[in-house]
Design a protein around this motif. Structure first.
Motif: not given
Length: 192
Positions: A57-59, A123-132
């Motif tokens: 949730e913090a991510i 997965k969440r960390v990777a998705r954050g970089f992809v979305d950014s």
């Protein structure tokens, strides 16, 4: 007495701050509970899976904020790749200065600890970089960049930002952001 939703939000905000400063592994639940002021009993009510759920949730909260910042900069620099680049670097530099060079990127800090993290966090960390990165690429496409050039330029810019945060924390100066903005702008000259 704070409402339960306040305790939950405080726990997420505290975890985000601590993960940005000291990483995931070095941040204990006891520290999060104490610094957030959330009652220990309510912590497990809100985060049944404990620290891993809180980290997820913090991510999500961090990524949503980062995306909002990037979208705002993009909206304010429509069609202007050079100003967009300068605004991104100056915004991230200002955040570093405001945190007294304490805040790293939550995603970068957690990515550095990936072997210790579970699959969902990864997965969440990777998705954050992809979305950014996609928001940055989208802006460059709107400036007339070919899709491949927009994507590669966006990936380079995001990687430069992450490296700049690390160097700025070590050197305790935002100078690296200005240097990278100048170099990045050379790559971001409008297409001919």
């Amino acid at each position: 007495m704070p409402r339960k939703t306040d305790a939950r939000a405080r726990a997420i905000a505290t975890a985000e701050r601590l993960f940005r400063i000291q990483g995931y592994t070095a941040t204990g639940l006891t520290q999060i509970i104490e610094e957030s002021g959330a009652p220990k009993g309510s912590f497990y009510f809100h985060f049944r899976r404990g620290k891993a759920q809180l980290a997820e949730e913090a991510i999500d909260h961090y990524v949503a904020g980062r995306i909002a910042v990037l979208r705002n900069i993009s909206a304010n620099t429509t069609g202007d790749a050079l100003n967009f680049v300068h605004q991104i670097f100056s915004t991230f530099a200002a955040e570093m200065v405001a945190s007294d060079f304490q805040y790293g990127c939550l995603m970068q800090n957690l990515a550095n600890e990936l072997p210790a993290l579970d699959t969902e966090l990864t997965k969440r960390v990777a998705r954050g970089f992809v979305d950014s990165t996609e928001i940055v690429a989208e802006h460059f496409r709107g400036c007339g960049f070919a899709p491949a050039r927009a994507s590669s330029t966006a990936a380079a810019l995001v990687a430069a930002l992450e490296g700049a945060r690390t160097i700025a924390r070590l050197e305790r100066t935002p100078a690296v952001f200005e240097a990278l903005a100048d170099v990045s702008c050379q790559r971001c000259q409008p297409p001919e």
